[in-house]
Design an enzyme around this catalytic site. Sequence first.
Site, PDB file in Angstrom:
ATOM      1  N   CYS A 106       0.769  -1.039   0.094  1.00 14.04           N
ATOM      2  CA  CYS A 106       0.070   0.044  -0.154  1.00 14.04           C
ATOM      3  C   CYS A 106       1.113   1.172  -0.125  1.00 14.04           C
ATOM      4  CB  CYS A 106      -0.903   0.058   1.183  1.00 14.04           C
ATOM      5  SG  CYS A 106      -2.347   1.145   0.995  1.00 14.04           S
ATOM      6  N   CYS A 108      -0.060   4.113   1.848  1.00 14.88           N
ATOM      7  CA  CYS A 108      -0.346   5.127   2.951  1.00 14.88           C
ATOM      8  C   CYS A 108       0.789   5.267   4.086  1.00 14.88           C
ATOM      9  CB  CYS A 108      -1.617   4.689   3.413  1.00 14.88           C
ATOM     10  SG  CYS A 108      -1.768   2.859   4.235  1.00 14.88           S
ATOM     11  N   CYS A 116      -3.894   5.936   0.788  1.00 21.67           N
ATOM     12  CA  CYS A 116      -3.319   4.933   0.236  1.00 21.67           C
ATOM     13  C   CYS A 116      -3.064   4.959  -1.208  1.00 21.67           C
ATOM     14  CB  CYS A 116      -4.332   3.689   0.399  1.00 21.67           C
ATOM     15  SG  CYS A 116      -4.994   3.300   1.950  1.00 21.67           S
ATOM     16  N   LYS A 182     -12.209  -5.370   3.053  1.00 24.09           N
ATOM     17  CA  LYS A 182     -11.764  -4.386   4.110  1.00 24.09           C
ATOM     18  C   LYS A 182     -12.665  -3.522   4.468  1.00 24.09           C
ATOM     19  CE  LYS A 182      -7.555  -1.873   4.993  1.00 24.09           C
ATOM     20  NZ  LYS A 182      -6.255  -1.507   4.517  1.00 24.09           N
ATOM     21  N   ARG A 192      -2.776   3.150  13.541  1.00 21.48           N
ATOM     22  CA  ARG A 192      -2.208   4.349  12.687  1.00 21.48           C
ATOM     23  C   ARG A 192      -1.129   4.971  13.522  1.00 21.48           C
ATOM     24  NH1 ARG A 192      -8.345   5.478   9.733  1.00 21.48           N
ATOM     25  NH2 ARG A 192      -8.141   3.830   8.697  1.00 21.48           N
ATOM     26  N   ARG A 204     -11.119   7.108   4.765  1.00 23.70           N
ATOM     27  CA  ARG A 204     -10.895   6.071   3.508  1.00 23.70           C
ATOM     28  C   ARG A 204     -12.083   5.534   3.153  1.00 23.70           C
ATOM     29  NH1 ARG A 204      -5.677   4.353   6.877  1.00 23.70           N
ATOM     30  NH2 ARG A 204      -4.251   5.745   5.958  1.00 23.70           N
ATOM     31  N   GLU A 220     -16.993  -7.673  -3.895  1.00 27.24           N
ATOM     32  CA  GLU A 220     -15.506  -7.432  -3.755  1.00 27.24           C
ATOM     33  C   GLU A 220     -14.704  -8.661  -3.891  1.00 27.24           C
ATOM     34  OE1 GLU A 220     -13.897  -4.709  -3.305  1.00 27.24           O
ATOM     35  OE2 GLU A 220     -15.370  -3.175  -2.989  1.00 27.24           O
ATOM     36  N   LYS A 235     -10.997  -8.277   6.763  1.00 26.24           N
ATOM     37  CA  LYS A 235     -10.442  -7.396   7.940  1.00 26.24           C
ATOM     38  C   LYS A 235     -11.354  -6.387   8.262  1.00 26.24           C
ATOM     39  CE  LYS A 235      -6.521  -4.064   8.531  1.00 26.24           C
ATOM     40  NZ  LYS A 235      -5.580  -3.508   7.726  1.00 26.24           N
ATOM     41  N   SER A 261      -5.647  -3.905  15.266  1.00 21.88           N
ATOM     42  CA  SER A 261      -4.931  -3.431  16.221  1.00 21.88           C
ATOM     43  C   SER A 261      -5.915  -3.170  17.370  1.00 21.88           C
ATOM     44  CB  SER A 261      -4.344  -2.109  15.753  1.00 21.88           C
ATOM     45  OG  SER A 261      -5.373  -1.173  15.234  1.00 21.88           O
ATOM     46  N   TYR A 300      -1.598  -9.738  16.297  1.00 28.92           N
ATOM     47  CA  TYR A 300      -0.446  -9.052  17.005  1.00 28.92           C
ATOM     48  C   TYR A 300      -0.184 -10.110  18.362  1.00 28.92           C
ATOM     49  CZ  TYR A 300      -1.413  -5.224  14.221  1.00 28.92           C
ATOM     50  OH  TYR A 300      -1.663  -4.411  12.920  1.00 28.92           O
TER      51      TYR A 300
HETATM   52 ZN   LIG Z   1      -3.335   1.991   2.738  1.00 22.81          ZN
END
Ligand SMILES: [Zn+2]
Length: 309
Positions: A106, A108, A116, A182, A192, A204, A220, A235, A261, A300
């Site tokens: 990506c 971003c 992005c 997503k 972020r 976004r 999608e 996601k 996250s 994570y």
């Molecule tokens: Zn991105």
Amino acid sequence: MRDMVRETILRREDLIMPYFVAETGSEDMVKPIETMPGQNQLGMKALLERVSRAVDNGLKSCILFGIPKEKDPMGSSGYAEDGVVQRALRELKKRFPGLVLITDVCLCEYTSHGHCGVLTEDGHVLNDPTLTLLAKAAVSHVQAGADIVAPSDMMDGRVAAIRTALDEHGYETTPIMSYAVKYASAYYGPFREAAESAPKAGDRKSYQMDPGNWREALREAAADVAEGADFLMVKPAGPYLDIIRLVRNNFDLPLAAYQVSGEYSVIKAAAQLGWMDHDTVMMESLLAIKRAGADLILSYFTEGVLERL
Ligand SMILES: [Zn+2]
């Protein structure tokens, strides 16, 4: 007896650990991400040490996010040969040839405006000019040692653009893991800070999905399959278990889910307050994602789970 009749079992091989590799400090840097306790931005040497420990514990795969020194409107450090992710890939491939290296593709993390894709003067994301740059980033990752590329940008047509570019460079066998489904989720908040990739202005929502939609998830995913995706991804994961199941039931590609996250941080925060038992909730959160139909989970918690398994 319960063990004998358990239908879903979490394996080491199911887990993919995200790492944030940074060139904003020293090679030894371990900079804690405040909103994600236990997670850090890592300098190159610190990354290698961290990965080495995880590999000893059975880590099978990781996904890399880069935090570059320089950002510009075109995100050019994202496809530079000596970019931070490209350098990390070379080092990791050399030391851990058996580790499956995935890269987030990506812009971003590399654009000064934090979007992005490339922008028009009035701040709209330009879909098609962005595709060329994403394809360049993907090729540069594979040249540096990536085994799988994972485009997360949600531009239309990106899987096809990346597939074509990889094939042209002789990487016909390198698979694409598409962040196909997503959502524009508030659960990305802590990331972020981690990736220093918050948009400077706007959001976004023009290219990520509305949390209220499920039929759109099928559209999608179907588009990405048609363009040549080899893995699909949903996601976030935990708040979208129904979507994971829906995609699982409608497509037969390997399916990944990203426990993002915010999912991680709410468990960490509640555990710190003594409101929930950390390890039990961690394991249950991952098992639920697998039960819903995910083959692979980006989480994570991976390093922590490997220590337990
Ligand atoms: Zn991105």
